[in-house]
Write a protein that holds these residues in place. Sequence first.
Motif, mmCIF file in Angstrom:
data_model
loop_
_atom_site.group_PDB
_atom_site.id
_atom_site.type_symbol
_atom_site.label_atom_id
_atom_site.label_comp_id
_atom_site.label_asym_id
_atom_site.label_seq_id
_atom_site.Cartn_x
_atom_site.Cartn_y
_atom_site.Cartn_z
ATOM 1 N N SER A 256 43.192 33.495 43.056
ATOM 2 C CA SER A 256 42.470 34.585 41.416
ATOM 3 C C SER A 256 41.854 36.122 41.981
ATOM 4 C CB SER A 256 41.413 33.918 40.650
ATOM 5 O OG SER A 256 40.435 34.163 41.821
ATOM 6 N N SER B 79 39.014 37.554 41.358
ATOM 7 C CA SER B 79 37.645 37.590 42.118
ATOM 8 C C SER B 79 37.472 36.395 43.310
ATOM 9 C CB SER B 79 36.745 36.246 41.025
ATOM 10 O OG SER B 79 37.222 35.157 40.418
ATOM 11 N N SER B 80 38.361 35.458 43.731
ATOM 12 C CA SER B 80 38.321 35.087 45.277
ATOM 13 C C SER B 80 38.735 36.395 45.820
ATOM 14 C CB SER B 80 39.147 33.729 45.321
ATOM 15 O OG SER B 80 39.368 32.421 44.672
ATOM 16 N N ASN C 190 48.673 36.710 41.622
ATOM 17 C CA ASN C 190 47.886 36.014 42.033
ATOM 18 C C ASN C 190 48.114 35.167 43.115
ATOM 19 O OD1 ASN C 190 46.135 35.847 40.079
ATOM 20 N ND2 ASN C 190 46.544 34.438 39.118
ATOM 21 N N LYS D 215 37.875 39.324 45.854
ATOM 22 C CA LYS D 215 36.902 39.814 45.864
ATOM 23 C C LYS D 215 35.620 39.580 46.656
ATOM 24 C CE LYS D 215 33.151 41.943 42.899
ATOM 25 N NZ LYS D 215 32.695 42.451 41.188
ATOM 26 N N ASN D 216 36.060 37.986 46.161
ATOM 27 C CA ASN D 216 34.563 37.157 47.021
ATOM 28 C C ASN D 216 34.265 37.884 48.493
ATOM 29 O OD1 ASN D 216 32.819 36.748 45.185
ATOM 30 N ND2 ASN D 216 34.226 34.813 44.955
#
Length: 72
Positions: free
Chosen positions: A39, A41-42, A21, A44-45
């Motif tokens: 993360s 997802s962070s 991470n 990816k954003n």
Amino acid sequence: MNFKPVKSSNILEIGHDADRNELYVKYKDGSIYIHSEVSASSHKNLMSSPSHTKHLKLHVIPKSKGKKKIKS
């Protein structure tokens, strides 16, 4: 972990180690920073954001549990 080039006035490439991470940011001035507890997802954003630098400053750095400069 693979670095991906981004279109940014400050950032050259961004990479993410999902096992640790950790987010790796290579800047055009040659510096590299590792941001911990970021993360997938962070990441990816961040990668889908129209402004990587702005997104990094507003959404990633404040939530990161640490930052380490590994190259200047």
